[in-house]
Design a protein around this motif. Sequence first.
Motif, PDB file in Angstrom:
ATOM      1  N   PRO A 168     -38.110 -13.078   4.717  1.00  0.00           N
ATOM      2  CA  PRO A 168     -36.779 -12.669   4.523  1.00  0.00           C
ATOM      3  C   PRO A 168     -36.419 -11.491   3.876  1.00  0.00           C
ATOM      4  O   PRO A 168     -37.188 -11.788   2.467  1.00  0.00           O
ATOM      5  CB  PRO A 168     -35.812 -13.849   4.552  1.00  0.00           C
ATOM      6  CG  PRO A 168     -36.605 -15.006   4.568  1.00  0.00           C
ATOM      7  CD  PRO A 168     -38.066 -14.877   4.293  1.00  0.00           C
ATOM      8  N   GLN A 169     -36.005 -10.702   4.030  1.00  0.00           N
ATOM      9  CA  GLN A 169     -35.382 -10.207   3.146  1.00  0.00           C
ATOM     10  C   GLN A 169     -34.440 -10.553   2.092  1.00  0.00           C
ATOM     11  O   GLN A 169     -33.777 -11.302   1.969  1.00  0.00           O
ATOM     12  CB  GLN A 169     -34.132  -8.731   4.096  1.00  0.00           C
ATOM     13  CG  GLN A 169     -35.170  -7.870   4.664  1.00  0.00           C
ATOM     14  CD  GLN A 169     -34.436  -7.373   5.953  1.00  0.00           C
ATOM     15  OE1 GLN A 169     -32.980  -7.393   6.351  1.00  0.00           O
ATOM     16  NE2 GLN A 169     -34.703  -6.508   6.678  1.00  0.00           N
ATOM     17  N   GLY A 170     -34.977  -9.961   0.855  1.00  0.00           N
ATOM     18  CA  GLY A 170     -33.794 -10.449  -0.409  1.00  0.00           C
ATOM     19  C   GLY A 170     -34.366 -12.001  -1.057  1.00  0.00           C
ATOM     20  O   GLY A 170     -34.125 -12.530  -1.675  1.00  0.00           O
ATOM     21  N   VAL A 171     -35.054 -12.721  -0.585  1.00  0.00           N
ATOM     22  CA  VAL A 171     -35.896 -13.608  -0.396  1.00  0.00           C
ATOM     23  C   VAL A 171     -37.390 -12.974  -1.264  1.00  0.00           C
ATOM     24  O   VAL A 171     -38.218 -12.310  -0.829  1.00  0.00           O
ATOM     25  CB  VAL A 171     -35.897 -14.368   0.365  1.00  0.00           C
ATOM     26  CG1 VAL A 171     -37.081 -15.973   0.314  1.00  0.00           C
ATOM     27  CG2 VAL A 171     -35.419 -14.988   0.827  1.00  0.00           C
TER      28      VAL A 171
ATOM     29  N   THR B 106     -32.624 -19.323   5.520  1.00  0.00           N
ATOM     30  CA  THR B 106     -32.723 -18.875   5.524  1.00  0.00           C
ATOM     31  C   THR B 106     -34.119 -20.169   5.054  1.00  0.00           C
ATOM     32  O   THR B 106     -35.418 -20.096   4.947  1.00  0.00           O
ATOM     33  CB  THR B 106     -33.969 -16.768   4.556  1.00  0.00           C
ATOM     34  OG1 THR B 106     -33.138 -17.374   2.532  1.00  0.00           O
ATOM     35  CG2 THR B 106     -32.570 -16.246   4.971  1.00  0.00           C
ATOM     36  N   PRO B 168     -35.142 -15.807   8.859  1.00  0.00           N
ATOM     37  CA  PRO B 168     -33.992 -14.616   8.310  1.00  0.00           C
ATOM     38  C   PRO B 168     -33.109 -14.376   8.823  1.00  0.00           C
ATOM     39  O   PRO B 168     -33.227 -13.865  10.422  1.00  0.00           O
ATOM     40  CB  PRO B 168     -35.313 -13.525   8.848  1.00  0.00           C
ATOM     41  CG  PRO B 168     -36.471 -14.256   9.525  1.00  0.00           C
ATOM     42  CD  PRO B 168     -36.099 -15.365   9.932  1.00  0.00           C
ATOM     43  N   GLN B 169     -32.132 -13.429   8.064  1.00  0.00           N
ATOM     44  CA  GLN B 169     -31.206 -13.093   8.119  1.00  0.00           C
ATOM     45  C   GLN B 169     -30.895 -12.271   9.464  1.00  0.00           C
ATOM     46  O   GLN B 169     -32.010 -11.331   9.332  1.00  0.00           O
ATOM     47  CB  GLN B 169     -30.353 -12.464   6.906  1.00  0.00           C
ATOM     48  CG  GLN B 169     -29.845 -13.150   6.390  1.00  0.00           C
ATOM     49  CD  GLN B 169     -29.052 -13.163   4.542  1.00  0.00           C
ATOM     50  OE1 GLN B 169     -29.202 -11.891   4.595  1.00  0.00           O
ATOM     51  NE2 GLN B 169     -28.999 -13.618   4.076  1.00  0.00           N
ATOM     52  N   ASN B 269     -34.435 -21.520  -1.949  1.00  0.00           N
ATOM     53  CA  ASN B 269     -34.390 -20.052  -1.871  1.00  0.00           C
ATOM     54  C   ASN B 269     -33.708 -19.054  -0.978  1.00  0.00           C
ATOM     55  O   ASN B 269     -34.469 -18.596   0.025  1.00  0.00           O
ATOM     56  CB  ASN B 269     -36.405 -19.624  -1.809  1.00  0.00           C
ATOM     57  CG  ASN B 269     -36.694 -18.189  -2.169  1.00  0.00           C
ATOM     58  OD1 ASN B 269     -36.247 -18.098  -3.493  1.00  0.00           O
ATOM     59  ND2 ASN B 269     -38.362 -18.507  -2.115  1.00  0.00           N
ATOM     60  N   ALA B 271     -31.129 -17.165   1.439  1.00  0.00           N
ATOM     61  CA  ALA B 271     -31.370 -15.237   0.739  1.00  0.00           C
ATOM     62  C   ALA B 271     -29.883 -15.358   0.185  1.00  0.00           C
ATOM     63  O   ALA B 271     -29.681 -14.265  -0.373  1.00  0.00           O
ATOM     64  CB  ALA B 271     -31.843 -14.708   1.930  1.00  0.00           C
ATOM     65  N   HIS B 274     -28.967 -15.532  -3.541  1.00  0.00           N
ATOM     66  CA  HIS B 274     -29.539 -14.514  -4.154  1.00  0.00           C
ATOM     67  C   HIS B 274     -29.145 -13.531  -5.167  1.00  0.00           C
ATOM     68  O   HIS B 274     -29.715 -13.421  -5.946  1.00  0.00           O
ATOM     69  CB  HIS B 274     -29.738 -12.781  -3.227  1.00  0.00           C
ATOM     70  CG  HIS B 274     -30.833 -11.821  -4.098  1.00  0.00           C
ATOM     71  ND1 HIS B 274     -31.983 -12.241  -3.827  1.00  0.00           N
ATOM     72  CD2 HIS B 274     -30.535 -10.616  -5.086  1.00  0.00           C
ATOM     73  CE1 HIS B 274     -33.086 -10.989  -4.903  1.00  0.00           C
ATOM     74  NE2 HIS B 274     -31.960 -10.141  -4.754  1.00  0.00           N
TER      75      HIS B 274
END
Lengths: 288, 288
Positions: A168-171, B106, B168-169, B269, B271, B274
Motif C-alpha cells: 500500500p502507498q505510505g506503508v 491496510t 490499500p487506500q 502497519n 497506512a 504513518h
Amino acid sequence: MINSVAIVGGTHGNETSGIQLVRNWMQNGIPSAFSSLNIRCFFANHAAMQANVRFLDEDLNRQFLPERLNSDSDAKEAILAKKINQELGPKGESNTDLVIDIHNTTSHMGATLIILATDDFHIQMARYVKQHMPEANILVEDEKPVPEHPYLCTIGRRGVMVEVGAQPQGVLREDVYQLTQTLTETLLAFCQAYNDGKTQNLPECEAFRLGVNIDFPMNEDGERKAMIHHQLQDADFVPLLPGQPIFRCFDGTDITWQGEDVTYPHFINEAAYHKLHVAFATASLVTL
Amino acid sequence: MINSVAIVGGTHGNETSGIQLVRNWMQNGIPSAFSSLNIRCFFANHAAMQANVRFLDEDLNRQFLPERLNSDSDAKEAILAKKINQELGPKGESNTDLVIDIHNTTSHMGATLIILATDDFHIQMARYVKQHMPEANILVEDEKPVPEHPYLCTIGRRGVMVEVGAQPQGVLREDVYQLTQTLTETLLAFCQAYNDGKTQNLPECEAFRLGVNIDFPMNEDGERKAMIHHQLQDADFVPLLPGQPIFRCFDGTDITWQGEDVTYPHFINEAAYHKLHVAFATASLVTL
C-alpha cells in the motif's frame, strides 16, 4: 562501460521501499561489493515524501519530455524536473551511465524490472537478473524510442525502473523492502559483470512486453460499474485466458476476458491509476 | 428498539469499500430482507471522496467531541462535523437509533466489528455476529465512556464501526467489499432479531479488548530505525508471545515482543497511522 550509477528513491513520495533503501544506503554506505562503481543515492521529490503523497501538483515521472522540460509551467513537479534533469541528466547528453529509479505498486507484481529497450545491453541485463533472481519479472516497455518516454530514468544514458509489490502507498512491508534491495543489488552486480565482459553468453529468458491498458467499465455518470474479479485480483503476470472473469459487476454479473489470445495482466488494481480508471495492463510473453 | 439506522460511507474519503456499498445501496435500494428497518445511506465527506484522500484538513473521525463540535475551527472537517452532527445526531440526543460507520484498513484485520461498550445490547450484537459470521473479529474499545470517543458513530443513540482489511487506500478489492457487505448485512439482521426479542440467549463469544499503541523505534533525527517484522506482518489478531520478533531493524537486528503476556496485535502497519509512527495496537482476549 557503466561507471556512474544513480539510485533514485522518492520519485513518488508515498512509495516507501525505494525511499527507505536510498536512505539506508545514504546513511550506512553502499554495500562494499559494488565499490568498483561510482554510485550516487538520490531523493527525487522531497516535498512529496514529506507530505506522504505521490506528487503535489503533477506526476513527476511523466515530466521528462523535451516539451515539459522546456515549458514554463509553474507546477511544482515541472520545476523540480528541470532541476533533476540538470543533476542526473541532462536527457540526451547525460553524464550518468545508468539511472535506477525505484518504485512500488499496490499490484501483486513481485519484484519487476522495467526496461525501455531491447538492445544488447538491456537483453544482457534481463538475462542476468533472471539467472540470479529467477522470481523477478522482466517488463518491456519498448513500444516507442526511449527518449519519447516521460520517465525520470530516461534522463540517464540508460535508465530502468524497479517496481515491487504488493505494498500500500505510505506503508513499508519487509517482504517488499527485501525484494527491492535484492533486485537493486542484482542490477549493480550486473553492471560490474557487464564491465568485466561476463554477461555476453547468458541463456535466453522470458519477459513480458507491455500491451494496452484495460479500463474499468463505467456507467453514464462516470462511475465504475464493476470491480476487479477476485480470480484476477493478485494474479499479476498469471496467464489470463479468453473467457476467464476479469470484472465482478455490482449487479452480480461477471465480465470475462474477450481477447483472442492469452494475455499477462499486470498493474492489476493499482491505486495510483484510480483517477484514470485503469483496471490493469496487458502483456505478451516474449523471449529475450 | 432499533428503528432508524444510518449506514455511513466515506468518513475517510479513500476507504472505498464502504463508499461503494453505500453507493450501490443508494442506487439499487437496500436488500428487501431489511424492510422492517428505516435505513438511511449516507456519505460523510464528499470533498475527501472526490479528492481520494482520508481527509482534507483534519481527521473527520476525531471531530465528534463537544469541544470540537462547539469550536469555531475553520478546518473543513470541523465545519463538516457540525453539519453531520445535526443530520444524524445530535450527539447525546440523537434520533438515529444506530449509526454503522464503514471503514477499511491496510492491516490484515479481516472483517472486524468495533464496539465501544459492553452493555447488553452490544454483547448481544457481538454474539450474533460471531454466530452468523464466525470469521468476523470483535474489537472492543470500552476504555472510556462512549460519549468521550471522538468517532462519528458516537452521534447516534448507539454506534459501531465496520473495519475490514487488508485493502490499500484508494483501491477496491472484491474480497474486502464482500466481507464489508456481509458484516453490514449481519448487523442489520441483528437489529431485526433484536427487535423481535430473539437475541437474548446467544452463546458467549470471544472478543479483543484494545490495549495500547506500540510505536516504531525511532532514531535521534525522528526517523524510523525498523520496519514491521515479516513474521508479524499480516498477523493481525494472531497471538503474539513474549520473545517473538516484532521489528526488523535496518541494521539487520530484530526487536522482540517484551510484554509479560500474550497479546493480540491489530492495525499492524496501518497506512493512516504513518505520520503518528504507530506500528500496531495490542489487545487482550475477553469473553462477551
